[in-house]
Design a protein around this motif. Structure first.
Motif, PDB file in Angstrom:
ATOM      1  N   ASN A   5      54.210 -45.623 -17.381  1.00  0.00           N
ATOM      2  CA  ASN A   5      54.264 -45.177 -16.196  1.00  0.00           C
ATOM      3  C   ASN A   5      55.850 -44.630 -15.754  1.00  0.00           C
ATOM      4  OD1 ASN A   5      51.876 -45.387 -14.911  1.00  0.00           O
ATOM      5  ND2 ASN A   5      51.758 -47.413 -15.418  1.00  0.00           N
ATOM      6  N   LEU A   6      56.641 -44.955 -16.689  1.00  0.00           N
ATOM      7  CA  LEU A   6      58.139 -44.650 -16.493  1.00  0.00           C
ATOM      8  C   LEU A   6      58.373 -43.212 -17.121  1.00  0.00           C
ATOM      9  CD1 LEU A   6      60.311 -47.763 -16.622  1.00  0.00           C
ATOM     10  CD2 LEU A   6      59.716 -46.405 -14.643  1.00  0.00           C
ATOM     11  N   GLY A   7      57.184 -42.773 -17.743  1.00  0.00           N
ATOM     12  CA  GLY A   7      57.137 -41.644 -18.450  1.00  0.00           C
ATOM     13  C   GLY A   7      57.707 -41.334 -20.063  1.00  0.00           C
ATOM     14  N   TYR A   8      57.719 -42.639 -20.520  1.00  0.00           N
ATOM     15  CA  TYR A   8      58.064 -42.702 -21.869  1.00  0.00           C
ATOM     16  C   TYR A   8      56.929 -42.629 -22.707  1.00  0.00           C
ATOM     17  CZ  TYR A   8      62.638 -44.568 -20.455  1.00  0.00           C
ATOM     18  OH  TYR A   8      63.716 -44.723 -19.698  1.00  0.00           O
ATOM     19  N   THR A   9      57.237 -41.920 -24.048  1.00  0.00           N
ATOM     20  CA  THR A   9      56.038 -41.627 -25.167  1.00  0.00           C
ATOM     21  C   THR A   9      56.013 -42.937 -25.918  1.00  0.00           C
ATOM     22  OG1 THR A   9      57.470 -40.763 -26.643  1.00  0.00           O
ATOM     23  CG2 THR A   9      56.953 -39.156 -24.985  1.00  0.00           C
ATOM     24  N   PRO A  63      53.266 -29.935 -24.296  1.00  0.00           N
ATOM     25  CA  PRO A  63      52.513 -29.032 -24.920  1.00  0.00           C
ATOM     26  C   PRO A  63      52.798 -28.734 -26.323  1.00  0.00           C
ATOM     27  CG  PRO A  63      53.042 -28.573 -22.728  1.00  0.00           C
ATOM     28  CD  PRO A  63      53.947 -29.498 -23.026  1.00  0.00           C
ATOM     29  N   VAL A  64      54.130 -28.758 -26.723  1.00  0.00           N
ATOM     30  CA  VAL A  64      54.488 -28.607 -28.175  1.00  0.00           C
ATOM     31  C   VAL A  64      53.509 -29.227 -29.041  1.00  0.00           C
ATOM     32  CG1 VAL A  64      56.400 -28.483 -30.035  1.00  0.00           C
ATOM     33  CG2 VAL A  64      56.731 -27.784 -27.528  1.00  0.00           C
ATOM     34  N   HIS A  65      53.067 -30.491 -28.868  1.00  0.00           N
ATOM     35  CA  HIS A  65      52.505 -31.217 -29.599  1.00  0.00           C
ATOM     36  C   HIS A  65      51.024 -31.052 -29.606  1.00  0.00           C
ATOM     37  CE1 HIS A  65      56.340 -33.890 -29.163  1.00  0.00           C
ATOM     38  NE2 HIS A  65      56.429 -32.901 -30.129  1.00  0.00           N
ATOM     39  N   LEU A  66      50.586 -30.353 -28.893  1.00  0.00           N
ATOM     40  CA  LEU A  66      49.165 -30.034 -28.536  1.00  0.00           C
ATOM     41  C   LEU A  66      48.292 -29.505 -29.855  1.00  0.00           C
ATOM     42  CD1 LEU A  66      48.585 -28.173 -24.978  1.00  0.00           C
ATOM     43  CD2 LEU A  66      47.541 -30.365 -25.724  1.00  0.00           C
ATOM     44  N   ASN A  67      48.804 -28.693 -30.621  1.00  0.00           N
ATOM     45  CA  ASN A  67      48.415 -28.329 -31.732  1.00  0.00           C
ATOM     46  C   ASN A  67      49.031 -28.122 -32.925  1.00  0.00           C
ATOM     47  OD1 ASN A  67      46.061 -27.549 -33.336  1.00  0.00           O
ATOM     48  ND2 ASN A  67      46.114 -25.391 -32.743  1.00  0.00           N
ATOM     49  N   PRO A  68      49.806 -29.205 -33.279  1.00  0.00           N
ATOM     50  CA  PRO A  68      51.109 -28.953 -34.335  1.00  0.00           C
ATOM     51  C   PRO A  68      50.571 -28.329 -35.582  1.00  0.00           C
ATOM     52  CG  PRO A  68      50.814 -31.491 -34.033  1.00  0.00           C
ATOM     53  CD  PRO A  68      49.794 -30.580 -32.975  1.00  0.00           C
ATOM     54  N   LEU A  69      51.409 -27.927 -36.461  1.00  0.00           N
ATOM     55  CA  LEU A  69      51.054 -27.398 -37.614  1.00  0.00           C
ATOM     56  C   LEU A  69      50.610 -28.730 -38.560  1.00  0.00           C
ATOM     57  CD1 LEU A  69      53.988 -25.039 -38.558  1.00  0.00           C
ATOM     58  CD2 LEU A  69      51.627 -24.476 -37.711  1.00  0.00           C
ATOM     59  N   GLY A  85      45.623 -42.041 -25.197  1.00  0.00           N
ATOM     60  CA  GLY A  85      45.241 -41.186 -26.309  1.00  0.00           C
ATOM     61  C   GLY A  85      46.543 -40.807 -27.059  1.00  0.00           C
ATOM     62  N   TRP A  86      46.384 -39.737 -28.067  1.00  0.00           N
ATOM     63  CA  TRP A  86      47.364 -39.393 -28.995  1.00  0.00           C
ATOM     64  C   TRP A  86      48.254 -38.225 -28.373  1.00  0.00           C
ATOM     65  CZ3 TRP A  86      47.493 -34.284 -29.119  1.00  0.00           C
ATOM     66  CH2 TRP A  86      46.213 -33.299 -28.723  1.00  0.00           C
ATOM     67  N   TYR A  87      47.897 -37.880 -27.202  1.00  0.00           N
ATOM     68  CA  TYR A  87      48.842 -36.611 -26.640  1.00  0.00           C
ATOM     69  C   TYR A  87      49.908 -37.282 -25.780  1.00  0.00           C
ATOM     70  CZ  TYR A  87      49.801 -32.485 -23.954  1.00  0.00           C
ATOM     71  OH  TYR A  87      50.453 -31.452 -23.497  1.00  0.00           O
ATOM     72  N   ASP A  88      51.057 -36.922 -25.953  1.00  0.00           N
ATOM     73  CA  ASP A  88      52.023 -37.409 -25.223  1.00  0.00           C
ATOM     74  C   ASP A  88      52.699 -36.273 -23.924  1.00  0.00           C
ATOM     75  OD1 ASP A  88      53.454 -35.237 -26.425  1.00  0.00           O
ATOM     76  OD2 ASP A  88      55.036 -36.247 -27.341  1.00  0.00           O
ATOM     77  N   ALA A  89      51.733 -35.569 -23.745  1.00  0.00           N
ATOM     78  CA  ALA A  89      51.924 -34.470 -22.643  1.00  0.00           C
ATOM     79  C   ALA A  89      52.897 -33.285 -22.718  1.00  0.00           C
ATOM     80  CB  ALA A  89      52.294 -35.069 -21.292  1.00  0.00           C
TER      81      ALA A  89
END
Length: 673
Positions: A402-406, A452-458, A446-450
């Motif tokens: 909730n402090l925004g950390y991944t 967008p670079v990590h939405l669909n990585p290579l 879940g797996w997504y850290d918000a």
């Protein structure tokens, strides 16, 4: 004067840099596939544990050895083919060292010494355990007429038989009155045929009272046990088994540079796994069952260490069985072999509920791993501390979320409060605060850290190739990585060299340097599972994927034969390669002769759909068979298919199904592409 000094200083710096760079090149040429000693940095990290922990405090050692009745001088168990399936002998080296080697975290060494205590132990009058004969403890409750109620009959049949032999030699041969299994992980039920045969088991259609009075053996489990026992070992079973070789160090030797204990025991046994369908499910907390004078009060704890789990209290013994909810170590909210994440908040609450229900009376707690704890004050503190650690990880992770950390940020930020850091039975021998915090993140976010670079990585190999393309001179990268290795930055060295390995698996310098870095991380690890994972990866980078199934536990048809028809159909759907099967469109009715079930099944565009309790008039074929016929489809046994499955209509339906299914690789690569 200053100018000359500056020039001299610059010369010295350049000279040092030149010598350092050239020494790195020389050292790179000497990289090899041998095991290494601990570096000075690793030795320093391991020595720091002596100032953190009180190694003179011996309460846990006293508890681990208390009540020993008998133990063989040497313990090594083999299957019918002479293959070693369990060995305490392999850990005898811990008795030979006066000082702890630098290649071992001293805290983990201590845990290994404690788990090397094996034999038949008395928990209290009327309750006994065989410990150190498998990953799990075999627990025996003496009944009024002298029989046994057995809890959690180990993982392998061979280990259970050996444990029961030790019991019979010292306490006499006695009838088994009941078997209770605390939860559906295979190390708690796989050895069941070592204590009871199918024909001795009670009729599961009877009430529990009728089962007990029948003179047969009831098998008592928590609600939903069978579903979870089967699904965990089927749906993702192949992947879990392969990943488990890393977690449990299956391919490692035992020793100061290899595998040690892992918090809940020494290792998994690799004998024969068996399964018998339970006869009675406990459905609610407070349910009481009396068997031959022994009263058991059950507490349901679903979603803790397993999706279905239960604690048990024995009022007449003032003894509380905590299943795998308290184990004398920090456990996993996420297990490295792969599993559904566990609820740390619920785990803590159920431990506190156990204290509220039974804590005022209990004088001993005992469980399926490690050793008991005695004394009411001791066990209340033991349970509260354990609950508090799971609650801490849960709550602190959510605070950081909730402090925004991944997830990765949190795992590097979160640390136990000083008090819990110093408690031996909450040390990170099995689970760790770092990867448990990731489990909490996964559960809620879940797996997504918000980003967008990590939405669909290579994918990993493609990303590695682009890294190498951008880096350009991989030799220079290796030189820099080696310098970082010398500086003790092992995690970074492992990361960057593994990128080089995924870009080019034949880059031996990258493989060997990555292995060396992982090895030092393994030597530093207090968690036995982390040590195993690091060292197994190092081994495979040095010698290649061993592709060795001989050291794995031997599966049995028991679990598959007790799988529901819908689970088998689901598993068939999992095996379908949709790309290969996208042009296949077949329909068939499925009639099961032994369970009187009917299904309409449709495979189209690579997806297998089924409709229970239906058959349809216009289909390509009707398949009639007992449930085992479906297993012949999964195993691609055409001879058995023809013998077992009756086909009305298109006789090629089994072939079309099996051609659409993939063949699973039980030894797929992990640390390389």
């Amino acid at each position: 004067m200053r100018k000359r000094s500056g020039t001299l200083m610059l010369f010295v710096i350049l000279l040092v840099a030149y010598v350092f760079a050239n020494s790195a090149v020389t050292s790179l040429s000497n990289l090899n596939n041998s095991q290494k000693e601990a570096t000075d940095k690793t030795a320093e990290v391991n020595r720091s544990y002596y100032s953190l922990l009180d190694f003179d405090e011996e309460t846990e050692y006293e508890f681990a050895t208390r009540g020993l009745i008998a133990a063989p001088e040497t313990l090594e168990l083999k299957d019918s083919n002479g293959r070693v399936v369990w060995s305490q002998k392999a850990y005898e080296f811990v008795d030979e060292f006066e000082t702890i080697p630098d290649t071992v975290n001293p805290s983990l060494w201590r845990d290994t010494v404690l788990n090397h205590s094996y034999g038949l132990f008395e928990v209290c009058e009327g309750i006994y355990q065989v410990r150190g004969y498998d990953l799990t403890n075999l627990t025996l409750i003496e009944t009024e007429s002298g029989g046994w109620i057995i809890f959690d009959p180990l993982m392998s049949q061979e280990c259970t038989e050996a444990a029961m032999k030790l019991v019979e030699e010292n306490l006499g041969k006695r009838p088994v009155m009941a078997v209770v299994i605390s939860h559906p992980h295979v190390d708690h039920f796989g050895g069941i045929r070592g204590v009871v045969l199918e024909e001795q088991v009670a009729d599961r259609s009877l009430s529990i009272e009728e089962q007990i009075s029948s003179g047969k053996v009831p098998i008592i489990v928590p609600e939903a046990f069978t579903e979870h026992a089967v699904s965990e070992n089927i749906y993702a079973g192949t992947a879990m088994a392969r990943r488990a070789t890393y977690q449990y160090g299956v391919f490692l030797e035992k020793g100061v540079k290899d595998s040690l204990a892992m918090g809940i025991g020494l290792s998994q046994s690799t004998g024969t796994l068996t399964f018998i369908l339970p006869t009675h499910e406990i459905k609610k907390t407070g349910e009481r069952i009396v068997i031959d004078g022994v009263e058991m009060i059950f507490q349901m704890t679903p979603g803790t260490e397993a999706p279905a789990e239960m604690n048990t209290y024995f009022p007449q013994f003032k003894a509380l069985w905590m299943a795998e909810n308290c184990t004398g170590t920090l456990h996993n909210l996420y297990t490295l072999r792969g599993a559904q994440v566990r609820d740390g908040n619920a785990w803590a609450k159920y431990i506190l509920e156990a204290i509220a229900l039974f804590g005022s009376e209990a004088e001993v707690t005992f469980q399926s791993h490690n050793w008991p704890h005695w004394g009411n004050d001791v066990i209340i503190r033991y349970m509260e501390d354990t609950a508090a650690v799971y609650k801490f990880i849960h709550d602190q992770t959510l605070m950081y979320i909730n402090l925004g950390y991944t997830s990765d940020e949190i795992s590097n930020m979160i640390h136990l409060p000083e008090y819990f850091e110093k408690v031996w039975y909450t040390r990170q021998y099995y689970g760790t605060v770092a990867h448990n915090s990731k489990a909490v993140y996964q559960k809620y976010m879940g797996w997504y850290d918000a980003n967008p670079v990590h939405l669909n990585p290579l994918d990993q190999s493609e990303r590695a190739r682009k890294f190498v393309e951008y880096l350009g001179d991989t030799d220079r990268v290796l030189e820099m990585a080696y310098n970082d290795f010398l500086a003790g930055e092992y995690q970074w060295v492992a990361e960057i060299t593994n990128i080089l390995v995924f870009a080019d698996p034949q880059n031996t310098a990258a493989r060997y340097l990555c292995a060396d870095a992982l090895e030092q991380l393994g030597y530093q690890s207090e968690s036995g599972t982390w040590r195993n994972a690091y060292l197994t990866a190092a081994l495979e980078l040095r010698v290649g994927n061993l592709k060795d199934e001989s050291k794995l536990a031997k599966g049995s048809a028991d679990i598959l034969l007790n799988t529901t028809v819908e689970m088998i159909l689901d598993y068939m759907g999992i095996l379908i390669d949709s790309n290969a099967a996208q042009d296949i469109d077949i329909t068939f009715n499925l009639i099961l002769t032994d369970s009187n079930e009917r299904y309409f099944v449709h495979l189209f565009h690579g997806v297998l759909l089924y409709y229970p309790d239906q058959t349809r008039e216009f289909v390509d074929a009707t398949l009639t068979c007992p449930k085992i016929g479906l297993l012949t489809l999964i195993s691609r046994n055409e001879t058995q298919q023809k013998l077992i499955i009756k086909i009305d209509g298109d006789s090629d339906i089994p072939m079309k199904l099996t051609q659409a299914m993939v063949t699973l690789d039980k030894t797929f690569n992990i640390v390389e592409p």
